[in-house]
Scaffold this active site. Sequence first.
Site, PDB file in Angstrom:
ATOM      1  N   PRO A  23       0.831  -1.209   0.000  1.00 54.25           N
ATOM      2  CA  PRO A  23       0.000   0.000   0.000  1.00 54.25           C
ATOM      3  C   PRO A  23       0.863   1.255   0.000  1.00 54.25           C
ATOM      4  O   PRO A  23       1.879   1.309   0.691  1.00 54.25           O
ATOM      5  CB  PRO A  23      -0.790  -0.121   1.309  1.00 54.25           C
ATOM      6  CG  PRO A  23       0.026  -1.023   2.173  1.00 54.25           C
ATOM      7  CD  PRO A  23       0.733  -1.959   1.250  1.00 54.25           C
ATOM      8  N   CYS A  25       0.281   5.492   0.209  1.00 54.85           N
ATOM      9  CA  CYS A  25      -0.504   6.725   0.289  1.00 54.85           C
ATOM     10  C   CYS A  25      -0.160   7.627  -0.882  1.00 54.85           C
ATOM     11  O   CYS A  25       1.014   7.807  -1.213  1.00 54.85           O
ATOM     12  CB  CYS A  25      -0.155   7.492   1.566  1.00 54.85           C
ATOM     13  SG  CYS A  25      -0.809   6.758   3.044  1.00 54.85           S
ATOM     14  N   TYR A 183       0.817   3.803  13.587  1.00 50.24           N
ATOM     15  CA  TYR A 183      -0.555   4.295  13.497  1.00 50.24           C
ATOM     16  C   TYR A 183      -1.407   3.650  14.596  1.00 50.24           C
ATOM     17  O   TYR A 183      -0.894   2.888  15.403  1.00 50.24           O
ATOM     18  CB  TYR A 183      -1.094   4.103  12.074  1.00 50.24           C
ATOM     19  CG  TYR A 183      -0.281   4.928  11.091  1.00 50.24           C
ATOM     20  CD1 TYR A 183      -0.255   6.317  11.207  1.00 50.24           C
ATOM     21  CD2 TYR A 183       0.517   4.337  10.117  1.00 50.24           C
ATOM     22  CE1 TYR A 183       0.523   7.099  10.358  1.00 50.24           C
ATOM     23  CE2 TYR A 183       1.297   5.106   9.253  1.00 50.24           C
ATOM     24  CZ  TYR A 183       1.298   6.488   9.381  1.00 50.24           C
ATOM     25  OH  TYR A 183       2.068   7.255   8.553  1.00 50.24           O
ATOM     26  N   ARG A 231      -1.015  -6.037   8.679  1.00 48.50           N
ATOM     27  CA  ARG A 231       0.355  -5.544   8.511  1.00 48.50           C
ATOM     28  C   ARG A 231       0.860  -5.109   9.878  1.00 48.50           C
ATOM     29  O   ARG A 231       0.180  -4.346  10.577  1.00 48.50           O
ATOM     30  CB  ARG A 231       0.378  -4.363   7.541  1.00 48.50           C
ATOM     31  CG  ARG A 231       1.786  -4.033   7.099  1.00 48.50           C
ATOM     32  CD  ARG A 231       1.840  -3.019   5.987  1.00 48.50           C
ATOM     33  NE  ARG A 231       2.941  -3.337   5.095  1.00 48.50           N
ATOM     34  CZ  ARG A 231       3.557  -2.454   4.329  1.00 48.50           C
ATOM     35  NH1 ARG A 231       3.169  -1.207   4.307  1.00 48.50           N
ATOM     36  NH2 ARG A 231       4.555  -2.825   3.559  1.00 48.50           N
TER      37      ARG A 231
END
Length: 367
Positions: A23, A25, A183, A231
């Site tokens: 992934p 961003c 995060y 992840r």
Amino acid sequence: MSALFIPLEVGGLRLRNRIVIAPMCQYSAEDGSMTDWHVIHLGHLALSGAALLTIEATSVRPEGRISYGDTGLWSDANEEAMARVLATVRRWSDMPIAIQLGHAGRKASTEKPWFGGKQIAPGEPNGWQTVAPSPIPFLEGENPPTELDRAGLDRIRDAFADSARRAARLDLAAVQLHGAHGYLLHQFLSPLSNRRTDEYGGSLENRMRFPLEVFDAVRAAFPADRPVTMRVSATDWVDGGWDIEQTIEFAKALQARGCAAIHVSSGGTDPRQKIPVGPNYQVPLARAVKQAVDIPVVAVGLITGFEQAEAIVGTGDADVVALARGMLYDPRWPWHAAAELGAHVTPPPQYLRSAPHQYRDLFKCGE
Ligand SMILES: Cc1cc2nc3c(=O)[nH]c(=O)nc-3n(C[C@H](O)[C@H](O)[C@H](O)COP(=O)(O)O)c2cc1C
């Protein structure tokens, strides 16, 4: 036969080779909704010959975006915009598409990286109040996050499940939960960012509780025949932080709950981290997780060479390799790997005439 090009099944999803696109961003959404940039970006990656394309970290709530340009999947408008992008990409590529769902917690509300990436304080344009397990900012001097209370935890867990239902409606092939890079879910796991004294802080079991509750909610909301994966950052690279031993316990708990694969990254929780960056720098972490679980493990991080990737899968360090920057730099990386390793890829028919003379066997349709 190249190990990198042996198909693999992950939680009911068939991967045609062992190369997946990590992934990334793009900071190019508006109010969480994808734009034409995503057609271009995902469209060209969908022609790369990789086994799976993972949509960037997509926030389950507005305040969970890293920046105001992040994609989201909390509203009908977000879902419709993503449906439009997916319809165009899928018209020309049959590559399965997964999505990474996340929440940035205390690392939300920042400027786009190419404008400096600094935190934007609440009240400033494009800024908002962040939330986290504990009211500790990521960097000294930043606006501290609000500590999540019971209602806040429920709201975020339910938002993950809602976004997973939207992902299912969009016919996405898999959901990857973002439990890495400092995060929100990682903020709960790490004792450096989680100082709670309730049942969500303290012991390893307590710190894993919220990420596992989110996993359960998403697993229940997403069709059972499609994979949900996680992840992780396998270490904070800071003494006293989250580490590989705790990651292994987390991976085992996830496996027991039906997690289909573990994607092993590292770092992101604490600015004091000292990361030994170099080719394969996270592969030993993937290997350690792989030795402890029976589900597929994905290695990532400075995997750029064809033989390098072949060796990671061939020696059993990991089942799959993920590429991020290398794939942006060379979006035909899997074609070039197949050419080098004597394997095959299926190009779009429009490009069938492009195989170089010395690789005349490279293209096989319907692989
Ligand atoms: C432009 C860019 C955006 C990224 N965005 C995400 C993201 O949305 N979610 C995530 O988990 N990692 C993200 N990452 C990290 C990558 O997925 C990957 O783990 C990291 O770049 C290391 O792999 P690489 O050496 O192949 O680039 C991003 C990396 C780049 C370069």
